[in-house]
Scaffold this motif. Structure first.
Motif, PDB file in Angstrom:
ATOM      1  N   ARG A  74       0.955  -1.244  -0.079  1.00 30.68           N
ATOM      2  CA  ARG A  74      -0.136  -0.079   0.068  1.00 30.68           C
ATOM      3  C   ARG A  74       0.931   1.332  -0.056  1.00 30.68           C
ATOM      4  NH1 ARG A  74      -5.795  -0.952   0.613  1.00 30.68           N
ATOM      5  NH2 ARG A  74      -5.365   1.503   0.005  1.00 30.68           N
ATOM      6  N   ASN A  75       0.431   2.496  -0.340  1.00 28.96           N
ATOM      7  CA  ASN A  75       0.944   3.688  -0.509  1.00 28.96           C
ATOM      8  C   ASN A  75       1.744   4.131   1.034  1.00 28.96           C
ATOM      9  OD1 ASN A  75       0.985   4.027  -3.358  1.00 28.96           O
ATOM     10  ND2 ASN A  75      -0.898   5.113  -3.291  1.00 28.96           N
ATOM     11  N   GLU A  76       0.750   4.001   2.014  1.00 26.41           N
ATOM     12  CA  GLU A  76       0.928   4.240   3.140  1.00 26.41           C
ATOM     13  C   GLU A  76       2.337   3.419   3.676  1.00 26.41           C
ATOM     14  OE1 GLU A  76      -2.705   1.820   3.773  1.00 26.41           O
ATOM     15  OE2 GLU A  76      -2.009   3.569   2.608  1.00 26.41           O
ATOM     16  N   THR A  77       2.358   2.377   3.381  1.00 28.06           N
ATOM     17  CA  THR A  77       3.697   1.534   3.628  1.00 28.06           C
ATOM     18  C   THR A  77       4.781   2.042   2.902  1.00 28.06           C
ATOM     19  OG1 THR A  77       2.322  -0.461   4.008  1.00 28.06           O
ATOM     20  CG2 THR A  77       4.618  -0.873   3.655  1.00 28.06           C
ATOM     21  N   LEU A  78       4.691   2.048   1.574  1.00 28.93           N
ATOM     22  CA  LEU A  78       5.902   2.738   0.802  1.00 28.93           C
ATOM     23  C   LEU A  78       6.210   4.051   1.592  1.00 28.93           C
ATOM     24  CD1 LEU A  78       4.216   2.137  -2.763  1.00 28.93           C
ATOM     25  CD2 LEU A  78       6.498   0.830  -1.709  1.00 28.93           C
ATOM     26  N   LEU A  79       5.419   5.077   1.946  1.00 27.97           N
ATOM     27  CA  LEU A  79       5.659   6.369   2.263  1.00 27.97           C
ATOM     28  C   LEU A  79       6.542   5.858   3.811  1.00 27.97           C
ATOM     29  CD1 LEU A  79       5.588   9.331   2.273  1.00 27.97           C
ATOM     30  CD2 LEU A  79       3.532   9.116   3.412  1.00 27.97           C
ATOM     31  N   ALA A  80       6.127   5.154   4.433  1.00 26.54           N
ATOM     32  CA  ALA A  80       6.671   4.817   5.661  1.00 26.54           C
ATOM     33  C   ALA A  80       8.206   4.180   5.466  1.00 26.54           C
ATOM     34  CB  ALA A  80       6.160   3.933   6.573  1.00 26.54           C
ATOM     35  N   MET A  81       8.452   3.454   4.453  1.00 29.13           N
ATOM     36  CA  MET A  81       9.583   2.935   4.100  1.00 29.13           C
ATOM     37  C   MET A  81      10.591   3.851   3.436  1.00 29.13           C
ATOM     38  SD  MET A  81       8.218  -0.610   1.908  1.00 29.13           S
ATOM     39  CE  MET A  81      10.031  -1.131   1.405  1.00 29.13           C
ATOM     40  N   LEU A  82       9.853   4.961   2.648  1.00 26.93           N
ATOM     41  CA  LEU A  82      10.703   6.113   2.112  1.00 26.93           C
ATOM     42  C   LEU A  82      11.218   7.104   3.389  1.00 26.93           C
ATOM     43  CD1 LEU A  82      11.600   7.837  -0.156  1.00 26.93           C
ATOM     44  CD2 LEU A  82       9.707   8.992   0.083  1.00 26.93           C
ATOM     45  N   GLU A  83      10.214   7.389   4.469  1.00 29.36           N
ATOM     46  CA  GLU A  83      10.756   8.080   5.380  1.00 29.36           C
ATOM     47  C   GLU A  83      11.727   7.567   6.497  1.00 29.36           C
ATOM     48  OE1 GLU A  83       6.847   8.793   7.307  1.00 29.36           O
ATOM     49  OE2 GLU A  83       6.408  10.519   5.747  1.00 29.36           O
ATOM     50  N   LYS A  84      11.509   6.297   6.440  1.00 24.22           N
ATOM     51  CA  LYS A  84      12.705   5.335   7.156  1.00 24.22           C
ATOM     52  C   LYS A  84      14.115   5.603   6.487  1.00 24.22           C
ATOM     53  CE  LYS A  84      13.694   1.032   9.396  1.00 24.22           C
ATOM     54  NZ  LYS A  84      13.494  -0.282   9.440  1.00 24.22           N
ATOM     55  N   ARG A  85      14.004   5.390   5.362  1.00 24.43           N
ATOM     56  CA  ARG A  85      15.404   5.013   4.626  1.00 24.43           C
ATOM     57  C   ARG A  85      15.850   6.722   4.544  1.00 24.43           C
ATOM     58  NH1 ARG A  85      15.920   1.363   0.417  1.00 24.43           N
ATOM     59  NH2 ARG A  85      14.727   0.080   1.582  1.00 24.43           N
ATOM     60  N   LEU A  86      15.248   7.677   4.266  1.00 22.65           N
ATOM     61  CA  LEU A  86      15.645   9.125   4.308  1.00 22.65           C
ATOM     62  C   LEU A  86      16.310   9.323   5.466  1.00 22.65           C
ATOM     63  CD1 LEU A  86      12.838  10.831   2.447  1.00 22.65           C
ATOM     64  CD2 LEU A  86      15.078  10.760   1.826  1.00 22.65           C
ATOM     65  N   GLU A  87      15.482   9.005   6.846  1.00 19.21           N
ATOM     66  CA  GLU A  87      16.154   9.400   8.438  1.00 19.21           C
ATOM     67  C   GLU A  87      17.508   8.326   8.246  1.00 19.21           C
ATOM     68  OE1 GLU A  87      14.698   8.575  12.743  1.00 19.21           O
ATOM     69  OE2 GLU A  87      13.235   9.125  11.198  1.00 19.21           O
ATOM     70  N   GLU A  88      17.346   7.190   7.981  1.00 18.00           N
ATOM     71  CA  GLU A  88      18.569   6.388   8.221  1.00 18.00           C
ATOM     72  C   GLU A  88      19.549   6.948   7.457  1.00 18.00           C
ATOM     73  OE1 GLU A  88      16.303   2.154   8.309  1.00 18.00           O
ATOM     74  OE2 GLU A  88      17.401   2.582   6.757  1.00 18.00           O
TER      75      GLU A  88
END
Length: 116
Positions: free
Chosen positions: A86-100
């Motif tokens: 789902r889009n919300e899962t993708l967004l969470a993955m993107l945000e996590k990777r940006l933060e990392e």
């Protein structure tokens, strides 16, 4: 795709939408896919997120990204797809990777000089 960011940055845009390649049943693109599947580049989820981070790093910081991926009901999918991500899962993955990575939109954006 990364080469197109400069063209996007040069446009008088305030918002932009992106999404991954999706091929849908009973479309002209599905026929093109059947004729020559090698012409199509389908990204795995992690690959696409990494690519999109590189797009963001180059994208003007004042441009609002309204969408970076899209989803469609599985009954429309043709060829390779991401299943039920789902889009919300993708967004969470993107945000996590940006933060990392400690990275952000516009991180390596260089404005063109008006005289160039």
């Amino acid at each position: 795709l990364l080469g197109q960011v400069d063209a996007i940055n040069a446009l008088p845009l305030t918002t932009v939408k992106f999404h991954q390649l999706q091929v849908f049943r009973a479309t002209a693109m599905a026929a093109e896919y059947d004729a020559d599947p090698g012409r199509f580049r389908f990204w795995e989820v992690d690959e696409y997120i990494d690519l999109f981070i590189e797009i963001l790093r180059r994208l003007r910081p004042d441009v609002v990204v309204e969408r970076f991926a899209s989803e469609a009901p599985p009954r429309y999918h043709y060829g390779r797809n991401w299943g039920l991500v789902r889009n919300e899962t993708l967004l969470a993955m993107l945000e996590k990777r940006l933060e990392e990575r400690g990275t952000y939109q516009g991180e390596i954006f260089i404005p063109l000089s008006r005289n160039s």
